[in-house]
Design an enzyme around this catalytic site. Structure first.
Site: not given
Length: 604
Positions: A192, A394
């Site tokens: 991430k 996401s």
């Protein structure tokens, strides 16, 4: 008494002025809408001019009309659905003799959008009518469409800027340190990287590994497309691009000769020679811009209203960052999309829904709110198919996880199953300036999230636990929605971005295809044979309609030409990217400060 009547008359006069101004604005609005919607007449013989000027988008992006619109103006916008509709209509129209691709003002387009337009060009070519591309130079996205033409001609001194794909970011950890600004980043997921530029000075090995994976897939898709369109061997193309100086020497640095020899183009011509060649091939016809052709033929991407069929496949478009509340076109607002999903739920004529997503993600809370609404729609017996555009990563994948089916392009960027939170702090910076913060609160954590006070370990631990819990919730939704074991999802998650092709192999999507394939799939799930696709928009007033029409039809007042590829334009683009990143951060409105957002800057 004289004063009273004087004030009364001034009040009446002011009211009269306001009323007259409102009437004037209403009349002006009516005239503008009428002009924009007026149908021009078409000549008997037409050469369709595909003059794509600006950024290819799926929804009109409503810009900020403040001072920033002067310093960083919104580029022109080209609706991909309009381009596809014009080409498909023209393929069946006997008046249209051929197509001229004018692509030099095409400033930006994702590979999935280019694929959609390329497919529509192939549909036109299948009708037996010629397509010709001409330019003084092409960028990489422009050339991908130009290569789909039957004949591709370049100016004798022209250039084709092919250089592959890359991801390069500006890392500002050192800059923030010099300013004594502390940035606390709380994330769940090894890959991430949305907040990485704030706390790192270079790309990590894990980030390079993940980015290289989807970049290579996109480059493979691009090269495969050139092979299918022009017969260009992928290995040979790679060799020429890796060693340009070597191959330029063979042709005396004459790029035109190199392009012809490598079969990138069919010949070198001046504009009037290329036009004469097209007219000789297609027949004499009058050049008509594709937007004028659309207005004249009354065709669009989706029907303006329902026809006779009572079986509808509702199409809901969602583009941009996911935010809470009501949001304008170009962003996905949770309340705005909920209203669209409720319309689909309550209308008995809507038998299935296609949710078209083109988003990097955003607020975790807003994403969950929309995902739950998708689940409610499914439970009501209305199938939901998600069609992914350029990116549905996401928070976008969070929403998609509850759909019956997920469709993507091979070059779609998706996954990025991970979350993060950011807490910046300027306490040390303010102290350097002589600004101190002090006070009293009723709990130990009162004021602990202020930007001008140090973040306590207690609050830091609390934020990280919240991020971890939301991440586990994300994983669980994916496992449930995709019918995958938790362990499998955990291995695929960690914030890693996947191409559509790799996502299919890993079970994160069901099929590869475009939005029209998704519409057919939704109809099949609802057992519909006779159906109509109907776009479901949030309610709009007259001003909204006018602004959207103006933005899709007119040029930006101070727009930068796509032809300005100087080093100064590159520096300007770098500064604009930084401003865009800052603007994106300022938009964030998740009440818990936790985001399912993916940040990918693709260099083309």
């Amino acid at each position: 008494m004289r004063v009273f009547f004087s004030k009364l008359m001034r009040g009446i006069e002011s009211t009269r002025t306001v009323v007259l101004n409102l009437v004037f604005l209403l009349v002006l609005t009516f005239i503008l809408v009428s002009l924009l919607n007026a149908r021009p007449s078409l000549p008997d013989k037409v050469i369709l001019q595909l003059d794509l000027n600006g950024v290819v988008v799926e929804q009109v992006n409503r810009p900020d009309f403040g001072l920033s619109s002067l310093t960083s103006p919104e580029p022109n916008q080209v609706l991909v659905g309009d381009v596809v509709a014009a080409l498909k209509r023209a393929a069946k129209d006997e008046r249209v003799l051929g197509v001229r691709l004018d692509l030099q003002e095409l400033s930006q387009a994702s590979l999935p959008h280019l694929e959609e337009i390329r497919t529509a060009i192939n549909t036109f070519k299948a009708s037996g009518k010629p397509v010709m591309a001409y330019a003084e130079h092409w960028t990489q996205p422009q050339y991908y469409l130009a290569a789909s033409a039957n004949q591709v001609f370049l100016h004798p001194m022209g250039h084709i800027a092919l250089h592959g794909f890359g991801v390069y970011r500006n890392y500002i950890a050192d800059a923030l340190a010099k300013l004594d600004v502390d940035v606390h980043v709380f994330r769940a997921g090894k890959y991430k990287s949305a907040a990485a530029p704030l706390i790192q000075n270079e790309m990590s090995a894990a980030e390079k590994e993940a980015d290289a994976g989807w970049l290579n897939t996109m480059w493979d898709v691009y090269k495969q497309g050139l092979f299918e369109m022009r017969g260009l061997d992928a290995a040979r193309l790679q060799e020429v691009l890796d060693h340009p100086a070597k191959y330029m020497r063979e042709y005396g640095a004459d790029l035109g000769k190199l392009f012809v020899a490598e079969h990138w183009i069919d010949g070198l011509m001046y504009a009037e020679q290329a036009d004469a060649h097209l007219l000789q091939t297609a027949g004499e016809g009058e050049l008509v811009a594709y937007k004028d052709y659309l207005r004249a033929s009354g065709q669009s991407f989706m029907p303006a209203g329902p026809g006779s069929a009572d079986n509808w496949v509702g199409v809901i478009m969602g583009s941009g960052q996911i935010l809470g509340g009501e949001q304008p076109s170009g962003t996905i607002g949770s309340d705005t999309m909920l209203e669209q999903l409720r319309i689909a739920l309550d209308d008995e004529r809507v038998k299935a829904v296609v949710l078209r997503l083109n988003t990097p993600g955003g607020s975790a809370l807003a994403s969950e709110t929309i995902r739950h609404a998708v689940e409610v729609l499914r439970q009501a017996g209305k199938p939901v198919v998600v069609s992914m555009g350029n990116m549905a990563a996401s928070g976008g994948y969070w929403i998609a996880s509850s759909a019956n089916e997920i469709w993507a392009s091979p070059a779609t960027l998706t996954g990025s199953i991970g979350v993060f939170g950011i807490v910046p702090n300027v306490n040390r910076s303010l102290k350097k300036l002589g600004v101190n913060t002090d006070g009293v609160g009723t709990t130990k954590i009162a004021g602990s999230m202020r930007l001008d006070m140090p973040l306590s370990k207690e609050m830091g631990d609390a934020v990280q636990m919240s991020v971890n819990q939301i991440y586990q919730q994300f994983i669980q939704h994916v496992a449930d929605g995709r019918n995958l074991p938790i362990e499998t999802v955990q291995a695929l998650a960690q914030g890693r971005v996947w191409s559509g092709r790799d996502a299919l192999a890993n079970g994160l999507v069901d099929k590869l295809g475009g939005v029209h394939d998704a519409i057919d799939a939704a109809a099949a799930l609802a057992n519909l044979k006779d159906f109509e696709p109907v776009q479901i928009d949030p309610p709009k007033n007259a001003l909204d309609v006018l602004v959207d029409n103006l933005l899709s039809e007119t040029s930006a007042m101070f727009g930068v030409s796509a032809n300005e590829h100087s080093i100064f334009a590159g520096l300007l683009q770098t500064l604009q990217n930084q401003m865009a990143m800052s603007a994106q951060m300022l938009q964030m409105n998740d009440p818990r400060g936790v985001y399912a957002l993916s940040e990918m800057g693709l260099a083309e």
